[in-house]
Structures are given as structure tokens and as C-alpha cells.
Design a protein around this motif. Structure first.
Motif, short mmCIF file in Angstrom:
data_model
loop_
_atom_site.label_atom_id
_atom_site.label_comp_id
_atom_site.label_asym_id
_atom_site.label_seq_id
_atom_site.Cartn_x
_atom_site.Cartn_y
_atom_site.Cartn_z
N ALA A 72 0.84 -1.19 0.00
CA ALA A 72 0.00 0.00 0.00
C ALA A 72 0.87 1.24 0.00
N VAL A 73 0.38 2.28 -0.60
CA VAL A 73 1.11 3.55 -0.65
C VAL A 73 0.18 4.65 -0.16
N GLU A 74 0.64 5.43 0.80
CA GLU A 74 -0.21 6.48 1.39
C GLU A 74 0.53 7.80 1.42
N LEU A 75 -0.24 8.88 1.38
CA LEU A 75 0.32 10.21 1.58
C LEU A 75 0.29 10.50 3.08
N HIS A 76 1.42 10.92 3.61
CA HIS A 76 1.50 11.16 5.05
C HIS A 76 2.08 12.52 5.37
N ILE A 93 -1.75 16.28 -1.03
CA ILE A 93 -0.61 17.17 -0.80
C ILE A 93 -0.71 18.26 -1.85
N THR A 94 -0.84 19.51 -1.40
CA THR A 94 -1.02 20.62 -2.33
C THR A 94 0.32 21.21 -2.73
N GLY A 106 10.60 13.85 8.47
CA GLY A 106 10.04 14.65 9.55
C GLY A 106 8.87 15.51 9.11
N GLY A 107 8.57 15.50 7.80
CA GLY A 107 7.46 16.30 7.27
C GLY A 107 6.58 15.46 6.37
N LEU A 108 6.15 16.06 5.28
CA LEU A 108 5.34 15.32 4.30
C LEU A 108 6.17 14.21 3.68
N HIS A 109 5.53 13.09 3.41
CA HIS A 109 6.23 11.99 2.74
C HIS A 109 5.22 11.04 2.10
N ILE A 110 5.73 10.19 1.23
CA ILE A 110 4.90 9.15 0.62
C ILE A 110 5.31 7.84 1.27
N MET A 111 4.37 7.23 1.97
CA MET A 111 4.65 6.03 2.77
C MET A 111 4.51 4.79 1.91
#
Ligand SMILES: [Cu+2]
Length: 166
Positions: A72-76, A93-94, A106-111
Motif C-alpha cells: 500500500a502507498v499512502e500520503l503522510h 498534498i497541495t 520529519g514532514g510530508l512523505h509518501i509512505m
């Protein structure tokens, strides 16, 4: 005969313009410095990072990501929960108009959740970004070790964040 030709070329123009409309968001996004994080074979998840640049005059939302390397791939993003950094899944994610959004440790990432195989330095991981209009952009990213990046402190934070999720 002439009529057929005119009809045909009109059809081609119509399909070309609708294709351009579909592709426009992905075409306006450029990706810099993409990389995925090396994780031990037993790790339940990895993450990928990059800088996204929007060349258009309108905000563009990244709404999903896909990859064959993980279940699975999620936006985090990370939130500060009473002094402890925790990850949280977000629905988009804008990338602001004519602006930049940085996905970083430590910030936005793609999990990348549930890697099918260990994610190791030397590999290239492909993540397919999907934008709000349905257009896609494939990003090939090298796998990097945090230890090799002088980010030992970050890694400690990441570890705590990961254990908070699982
Ligand atoms: Cu995460």
C-alpha cells in the motif's frame, strides 16, 4: 472524400485537446531530488521524499501515489502530538501555484507500506504520482541510507514516529 478528411482531422484535434486537458497537471509538475529511504528487511514500511514544483498558475493537488514495491502507498504528514512527532495519513498534498512543496524526513512523505522486498541502497524505486485531474507522473528514485546523509538525529525521530503508528 474531402468531407471525410475534414471530419477525420477534426476528430484528431478533438482527441488531442482532450488528452492535453487530462495531462496538464502532471505536465506542470517537476520533481527534484527524489529518494526513498533504505529500511531493514523486517521494517513494516519505508518512505519516499522529493521536491515538487508547480509551473502553473493554479494549485495542484497530489491525491494518490502508487508503487509496485509495496502493498500500500499512502500520503503522510507529521504532526506534533504533545511533543511527540507522529505520522498521519492525509488525502492530498497541495503544490501551490508557481510554488514548491518539499517532501522531507520529519514532514510530508509518501509512505511505502508493506514492502514486497527489502528496500536497499543501490535500488531504484518507482512511485507513480496521481494528481486531482487523474493525470499521472512516474518518478524513479534512488534508495538512500539515512546514515549516509548525516541525518542520524532525523532517523531517531523517524523511528519513534514509525513505532507510534504500528
Ligand atoms: Cu508515514
Amino acid at each position: 472524400m474531402k468531407k471525410t478528411l475534414v471530419a477525420l482531422s477534426f476528430g484528431v484535434i478533438t482527441s488531442l485537446s482532450s488528452f492535453a486537458a487530462l495531462a496538464v497537471q502532471a505536465d506542470n509538475i517537476s520533481v527534484e531530488n527524489p529518494f526513498a529511504r533504505e529500511v531493514p528487511p523486517t521494517a513494516p514500511a519505508s518512505a519516499s521524499f522529493m521536491t515538487l514544483k508547480n509551473a502553473s498558475g493554479k494549485d495542484i493537488n497530489l491525491v494518490q501515489a502508487h508503487s509496485e514495491v509495496a502493498r500500500a502507498v499512502e500520503l503522510h504528514t507529521h504532526i506534533n502530538d504533545g511533543g511527540v512527532m507522529r505520522m498521519r495519513q492525509i488525502d492530498k498534498i497541495t503544490i501551490p501555484a508557481n510554488g514548491t512543496t518539499e517532501l522531507k524526513p520529519g514532514g510530508l512523505h509518501i509512505m511505502l507500506i508493506g514492502p514486497h522486498n527489502p528496500i536497499k541502497v543501490g535500488q531504484t524505486v518507482t512511485v507513480d504520482l496521481e494528481f486531482a485531474d487523474g493525470s499521472h507522473k512516474k518518478v524513479d528514485m534512488p534508495v538512500k541510507s539515512f546514515m549516509g546523509m548525516g541525518m542520524q538525529n532525523q532517523q531517531k525521530g523517524q523511528h519513534r514516529c514509525g513505532s507510534g503508528m504500528h
